[in-house]
Motif scaffolding. Structure first.
Motif, mmCIF file in Angstrom:
data_model
loop_
_atom_site.group_PDB
_atom_site.id
_atom_site.type_symbol
_atom_site.label_atom_id
_atom_site.label_comp_id
_atom_site.label_asym_id
_atom_site.label_seq_id
_atom_site.Cartn_x
_atom_site.Cartn_y
_atom_site.Cartn_z
ATOM 1 N N ASP A 1 9.287 13.957 9.133
ATOM 2 C CA ASP A 1 8.351 13.755 10.371
ATOM 3 C C ASP A 1 7.097 13.596 9.998
ATOM 4 O O ASP A 1 6.323 13.907 8.614
ATOM 5 C CB ASP A 1 7.926 15.215 10.642
ATOM 6 N N ARG A 2 6.246 12.314 10.973
ATOM 7 C CA ARG A 2 5.116 11.925 10.947
ATOM 8 C C ARG A 2 4.048 12.576 10.446
ATOM 9 O O ARG A 2 3.158 12.319 9.641
ATOM 10 C CB ARG A 2 4.549 10.385 11.893
ATOM 11 N N SER A 3 4.174 13.533 11.133
ATOM 12 C CA SER A 3 3.066 14.650 10.520
ATOM 13 C C SER A 3 3.010 15.097 9.319
ATOM 14 O O SER A 3 1.920 15.601 8.431
ATOM 15 C CB SER A 3 3.187 16.194 11.241
ATOM 16 N N LEU A 4 4.041 15.201 8.574
ATOM 17 C CA LEU A 4 3.356 15.502 6.598
ATOM 18 C C LEU A 4 3.744 13.621 6.425
ATOM 19 O O LEU A 4 4.094 13.653 4.387
ATOM 20 C CB LEU A 4 5.418 15.617 6.807
ATOM 21 N N TRP A 5 3.107 12.905 6.747
ATOM 22 C CA TRP A 5 3.624 11.650 5.350
ATOM 23 C C TRP A 5 1.946 11.208 4.529
ATOM 24 O O TRP A 5 2.115 10.879 4.095
ATOM 25 C CB TRP A 5 3.264 10.011 7.099
ATOM 26 N N TRP A 6 1.217 12.670 5.689
ATOM 27 C CA TRP A 6 0.188 12.048 4.791
ATOM 28 C C TRP A 6 0.787 13.020 2.839
ATOM 29 O O TRP A 6 -0.092 12.470 1.681
ATOM 30 C CB TRP A 6 -1.230 13.233 5.001
ATOM 31 N N ALA A 7 1.587 14.117 3.090
ATOM 32 C CA ALA A 7 1.877 15.031 1.899
ATOM 33 C C ALA A 7 2.480 14.210 1.530
ATOM 34 O O ALA A 7 2.752 13.606 -0.469
ATOM 35 C CB ALA A 7 2.223 16.164 2.406
ATOM 36 N N ALA A 8 3.739 13.074 1.871
ATOM 37 C CA ALA A 8 4.377 11.947 0.802
ATOM 38 C C ALA A 8 2.995 10.843 0.780
ATOM 39 O O ALA A 8 4.306 10.588 -0.353
ATOM 40 C CB ALA A 8 6.062 11.581 2.093
ATOM 41 N N GLU A 9 2.047 10.703 1.073
ATOM 42 C CA GLU A 9 1.808 9.741 -0.020
ATOM 43 C C GLU A 9 1.420 10.420 -1.158
ATOM 44 O O GLU A 9 0.710 9.559 -1.965
ATOM 45 C CB GLU A 9 0.376 9.251 1.225
ATOM 46 N N TRP A 10 0.515 11.676 -0.584
ATOM 47 C CA TRP A 10 0.397 11.666 -2.254
ATOM 48 C C TRP A 10 1.441 11.655 -3.592
ATOM 49 O O TRP A 10 1.344 11.204 -4.890
ATOM 50 C CB TRP A 10 0.230 13.758 -2.617
ATOM 51 N N THR B 1 0.992 -1.180 -0.252
ATOM 52 C CA THR B 1 0.127 -0.247 -0.035
ATOM 53 C C THR B 1 0.752 1.469 0.251
ATOM 54 O O THR B 1 2.264 1.417 0.283
ATOM 55 C CB THR B 1 -1.074 -0.048 1.085
ATOM 56 N N ALA B 2 0.388 2.721 -0.171
ATOM 57 C CA ALA B 2 0.659 3.709 -0.501
ATOM 58 C C ALA B 2 1.379 3.811 1.076
ATOM 59 O O ALA B 2 2.758 4.116 0.974
ATOM 60 C CB ALA B 2 -0.059 4.459 -1.310
ATOM 61 N N ALA B 3 0.925 3.503 2.117
ATOM 62 C CA ALA B 3 0.983 4.038 3.697
ATOM 63 C C ALA B 3 2.132 2.961 4.180
ATOM 64 O O ALA B 3 3.369 3.532 4.617
ATOM 65 C CB ALA B 3 -0.010 3.649 4.391
ATOM 66 N N GLU B 4 2.350 1.824 3.499
ATOM 67 C CA GLU B 4 3.260 1.158 3.457
ATOM 68 C C GLU B 4 4.882 1.113 2.714
ATOM 69 O O GLU B 4 5.934 1.840 3.224
ATOM 70 C CB GLU B 4 3.231 -0.643 3.207
ATOM 71 N N VAL B 5 4.773 1.766 2.288
ATOM 72 C CA VAL B 5 5.940 2.882 1.134
ATOM 73 C C VAL B 5 6.750 3.068 1.746
ATOM 74 O O VAL B 5 7.724 4.011 2.178
ATOM 75 C CB VAL B 5 5.081 2.274 -0.053
ATOM 76 N N VAL B 6 5.630 4.626 2.743
ATOM 77 C CA VAL B 6 6.141 5.688 3.139
ATOM 78 C C VAL B 6 6.495 5.548 4.157
ATOM 79 O O VAL B 6 7.807 6.279 4.695
ATOM 80 C CB VAL B 6 4.573 6.327 3.184
ATOM 81 N N ALA B 7 5.996 4.445 5.179
ATOM 82 C CA ALA B 7 6.815 4.064 6.232
ATOM 83 C C ALA B 7 7.929 3.968 6.127
ATOM 84 O O ALA B 7 9.010 3.887 6.679
ATOM 85 C CB ALA B 7 5.547 3.376 7.190
ATOM 86 N N ILE B 8 8.165 3.206 4.857
ATOM 87 C CA ILE B 8 9.807 2.506 4.513
ATOM 88 C C ILE B 8 10.529 3.835 4.200
ATOM 89 O O ILE B 8 11.908 4.270 4.460
ATOM 90 C CB ILE B 8 9.790 1.525 3.646
ATOM 91 N N VAL B 9 9.811 4.259 2.878
ATOM 92 C CA VAL B 9 10.635 5.206 2.227
ATOM 93 C C VAL B 9 11.415 6.589 3.273
ATOM 94 O O VAL B 9 11.978 7.503 2.714
ATOM 95 C CB VAL B 9 10.145 5.260 0.349
ATOM 96 N N TYR B 10 9.755 7.627 3.615
ATOM 97 C CA TYR B 10 9.939 8.454 4.253
ATOM 98 C C TYR B 10 9.528 8.044 5.749
ATOM 99 O O TYR B 10 9.572 8.813 6.748
ATOM 100 C CB TYR B 10 8.636 9.417 4.035
#
Length: 274
Positions: free
Chosen positions: A242-251, A229-238
């Motif tokens: 800061d977690r507060s910006l993960w929503w933007a990283a998911e874009w 999932t995109a969220a799983e990729v964000v957790a690894i790559v990003y």
């Protein structure tokens, strides 16, 4: 190049040309850096100026722009609210000065840029540079006056760090093509939508290209390691963001996954819902 960074992508410009004024809106934040940059370009005292990106609907900021009058034209680099919310009140404050954007929804009393007569003010050569990717309507402006040139890059290139590809409106393939185009503007200062001016648009674009390609390699590796999932990729790559910006990283990750799906012919790669 693959890690998260917040430094400028190229050397800072030593100074702005004398015909360029920066007015920074009071809307600092994680996505806007020090605030939205409103650029005022004027060929000579008393000549009508062009304003690029009015910024938010902040009364003090709009009054500061109006104080730079006369203004003959307002241009928009893309339709995000931190660049456009001030457009309508500024249009009224300036007595009906036209506002031109690529998207008709953000155009007032004029044709969109790219349609009809090119944008113009006396003494300044304005050239539209379509640069979709950050958003579908993103454009830059190549501006020349008395032999000096600048590129107004909106959020396509920032003064510090990198920008997001705002999926689904933004597309990574388009963004990479836009960066390749901007990488041809060697030695021309970049005036971004946020952050400080950069000395060399081409150098910044080349840095961004290398960073984006490194990120794609990281996403490929995350998928190979089992991320679905995109969220799983964000957790690894990003993980370093800061977690507060993960929503933007998911874009950006969703844009990366879409790009990799097109590259492989598998349009569903990694796009399971979270």
């Amino acid at each position: 190049m693959g890690g998260h960074f917040t430094a400028p992508a190229a050397a800072l410009a030593d100074e702005l040309p004398g015909w360029v004024t920066l007015l920074r809106a009071p809307n600092p934040g994680p996505m806007t850096l020090d605030g939205t940059n409103t650029w005022v370009l004027r060929a000579a005292p008393g000549e009508p100026a062009v304003v690029v990106d009015p910024g938010p609907a902040d009364d003090g900021h709009l009054a500061a722009i109006a104080a730079q009058g006369p203004v003959g034209l307002v241009l928009i680099t893309h339709g995000h609210p931190d660049h456009t919310d001030g457009s309508a009140p500024l249009h009224d404050l300036l007595g009906g000065v036209p506002v031109r954007a690529a998207d008709p929804a953000h155009t007032i009393a004029a044709a969109p840029v790219g349609v009809g007569t090119p944008p113009a003010v006396p003494g300044i050569d304005l050239r539209l540079v379509p640069t979709p990717g950050h958003t579908g309507d993103s454009v830059c402006f190549l501006v020349e006056h008395q032999g000096q040139r600048v590129v107004l890059t909106g959020d396509t290139i920032l003064g510090r760090g990198t920008t997001v590809v705002a999926h689904p409106d933004g597309h990574l393939g388009d963004y990479l093509s836009s960066l390749e185009l901007l990488s041809t503007y060697t030695g021309i200062p970049a005036l971004p939508g946020h952050g400080p001016a950069l000395a060399d648009c081409a150098a910044a674009a080349e840095f961004y290209l290398a960073h984006r390609r490194a990120r794609l390699d990281q996403v490929r590796a995350a998928l190979a390691a089992g991320a679905t999932t995109a969220a799983e990729v964000v957790a690894i790559v990003y993980a370093d963001v800061d977690r507060s910006l993960w929503w933007a990283a998911e874009w950006s990750v969703r844009a990366q996954l879409e790009y990799l799906g097109r590259e492989s012919g598998d349009t569903g790669v990694g796009l399971e819902q979270t």
